[in-house]
Design an enzyme around this catalytic site. Structure first.
Site, mmCIF file in Angstrom:
data_model
loop_
_atom_site.group_PDB
_atom_site.id
_atom_site.type_symbol
_atom_site.label_atom_id
_atom_site.label_comp_id
_atom_site.label_asym_id
_atom_site.label_seq_id
_atom_site.Cartn_x
_atom_site.Cartn_y
_atom_site.Cartn_z
ATOM 1 N N SER A 1 5.398 -0.470 12.394
ATOM 2 C CA SER A 1 5.791 0.157 11.269
ATOM 3 C C SER A 1 6.097 -0.828 10.092
ATOM 4 O O SER A 1 6.161 -2.080 10.524
ATOM 5 C CB SER A 1 7.209 1.336 11.297
ATOM 6 O OG SER A 1 8.395 0.180 11.389
ATOM 7 N N LYS A 2 6.417 -0.337 8.856
ATOM 8 C CA LYS A 2 6.717 -1.289 7.837
ATOM 9 C C LYS A 2 7.800 -2.401 8.051
ATOM 10 O O LYS A 2 7.670 -3.495 7.507
ATOM 11 C CB LYS A 2 7.043 -0.637 6.530
ATOM 12 C CG LYS A 2 6.137 0.245 5.789
ATOM 13 C CD LYS A 2 6.010 0.078 4.496
ATOM 14 C CE LYS A 2 5.062 0.663 3.730
ATOM 15 N NZ LYS A 2 5.485 2.162 3.372
#
Ligand code: GLU
Length: 469
Positions: A248-249
């Site tokens: 994820s980010k």
């Protein structure tokens, strides 16, 4: 004559705002198999979530695909344009009694779900509406009661997913309750649309992330109810971050276009993604034709791959070193324009690319290595204080005079000017060349300073050094 139909593969992203690198890898695997087999690669946009499927969000997927040069042969098809088709299939199943209307309200279902949870039972739909008699159903519909459509799933036996990557995955049918295939608002649900689409698009191989593996038994039941043959299924393991959580980010950039902006080459990213979940001996570098030739679902790994940004960066450096300088020259221009540089002499840029190609890992770094050819430089105060001193100024003056007298303007005579000064002053080459580097580039790190002087030309070189004498 071989009458086996050619494979038809699809990438079916739901627009989320960008093309995620996990999605790009799924797209790549489908693309590679299509190209390897002479089959067809189809792009289908699963845009039924109207809130997320904005035109920008859809465009972001197309941009990502285009940048990676994952050319699709058919589509993009949009699920929102296919509602009639889904309805036809629902009508057919209704007629055959394989699906049924369900009038249970959200509140009722919620109450039953909570009850099941409190009794430690798995919440499953209890078929209240399947047990309604025809007359009751008619009355409720006539009275305008809202209803969804549920699929009557088999009560006994088991459903087996023969997955090329995961092997056989077996689910007892009694574990699967009656799936809603059309919501109360009339919109069809994912598991249903995906089956209708894959069937009507004659998809032969469904390759997707293993986050969908849970859905596949339900989809298989729908294929069977519709009387369609099953495609080949292959569920590719997820990509994880270094902490083994889903990427994820938090772990860094996850969008394909972010990598474009960070100066990665599309083929380097694809090569990296291909290897993240698939291997061929211990080979790391693959050209696109090699990927097409060597990729196989059977050699995909069963467990998740961990995304390693350093390895991707390393691989990108390999691709930059291998690239044709002419190609890099074209690719680097947008990065220079982003810095506000407008007038770019392509011949100078090509020379700049050649001398920095070995030294950088991204196009952003390369832009840093060549930008000073096209703009005024202003070293920051600290550098000025350090490099332009009473000790260096007389040497810089000599350099100016000698370079000024130089003819021809070429690497070796330029180098000779500096080497003579080393002997004369008994100072190291670094001591002499570093102030020049800072004057010319504004930085302390650059490609070879003699090359820079040569490419920059006499006039600009002298002008820049003079500023600090
Ligand atoms: N639209 C789904 C997704 O983006 C993929 C569905 C599929 O490949 O079957 O996750």
């Amino acid at each position: 004559m071989n009458s086996t139909p050619k494979p038809r593969l699809r990438f079916a992203p739901s627009p989320t705002g960008h093309l995620h690198i996990g999605g790009a890898r799924t797209a790549l695997y489908n693309y590679l198999l299509a190209r390897q087999t002479g089959g067809t690669f189809i792009l289908r946009i699963e845009d039924t979530d109207l809130e997320r499927s904005t035109p920008e969000s859809i465009q972001a997927i197309l941009n990502g695909m285009n940048w990676l040069k994952l050319k699709w042969d058919e589509g993009p098809f949009f699920q929102t344009k296919r509602f009639d088709l889904y309805q036809q299939h629902i009508d057919k199943l209704l007629k055959e009694g394989k699906v049924y209307p369900c009038f249970c309200t959200a509140e009722e279902l919620d109450r039953k779900r909570k009850q099941a949870q409190s009794e430690k039972r798995k919440p499953m739909y209890d078929r209240t509406c399947f047990n309604l008699i025809k007359e009751e159903v008619r009355q409720k519909i006539d009275a305008g009661q809202p209803y969804c459509i549920r699929f009557k799933s088999p009560d006994s036996g088991e459903t087996v997913v023969h997955d090329v990557i995961k092997g056989d995955v077996v689910v007892a049918n009694k574990e699967l309750d009656d799936l809603i295939i059309r919501r109360t608002d009339g919109s069809p649900t994912y598991n249903f649309t995906v089956v209708v689409d894959d069937v009507t698009m004659a998809i032969t191989h469904v390759i997707r992330g293993d986050d969908h593996l849970n859905n596949t038994p339900r989809q298989i039941q729908l294929y069977e109810a519709l009387g369609y043959p099953l495609p080949i299924f292959a569920h590719v393991p997820m990509i994880l971050g270094s902490d083994r959580q889903r990427l994820s980010k938090r772990h860094g950039a996850t969008s394909v276009i972010a990598y474009k902006e960070m100066g990665y080459l599309p083929d380097a990213l694809l090569n990296y993604l291909a290897r993240l979940g698939w291997s061929y001996k211990d080979q790391e570098e693959f050209t696109r034709p090699e990927l097409i030739e060597k990729f196989s679902l059977k050699s995909c790994s069963v467990s998740a791959g961990v995304f390693n940004p350093e390895k991707l960066l390393w691989l990108n450096g390999v691709y930059i070193r291998k690239a044709k300088p002419d190609d890099l020259t074209t690719l680097i221009i947008p990065f220079l324009e982003k810095k506000g540089i407008q007038h770019i002499d392509k011949a100078v840029l090509l020379e700049g690319v050649k001398i920095s190609q070995e030294k950088v890992k991204t196009l952003v770094e390369m832009a840093e290595m060549v930008d000073f050819f096209f703009m005024e430089v202003e070293p920051d105060e600290k550098l000025k204080v350090k490099f332009f001193t009473d000790e260096t100024r007389p040497i810089l003056k000599k350099i100016i005079d000698r370079l000024n007298a130089l003819d021809p303007w070429a690497h070796d005579p330029i180098a000779a000017v500096f080497n003579h000064l080393v002997v004369e002053t008994a100072l190291g080459l670094g001591k002499i060349a570093q102030p020049v580097r800072v004057a010319l580039t504004g930085r302390t790190v650059s490609a070879g300073v003699f090359e820079i002087i040569r490419i920059l030309g006499k006039e600009k070189t002298l002008e820049r050094i003079k500023k600090f004498v």
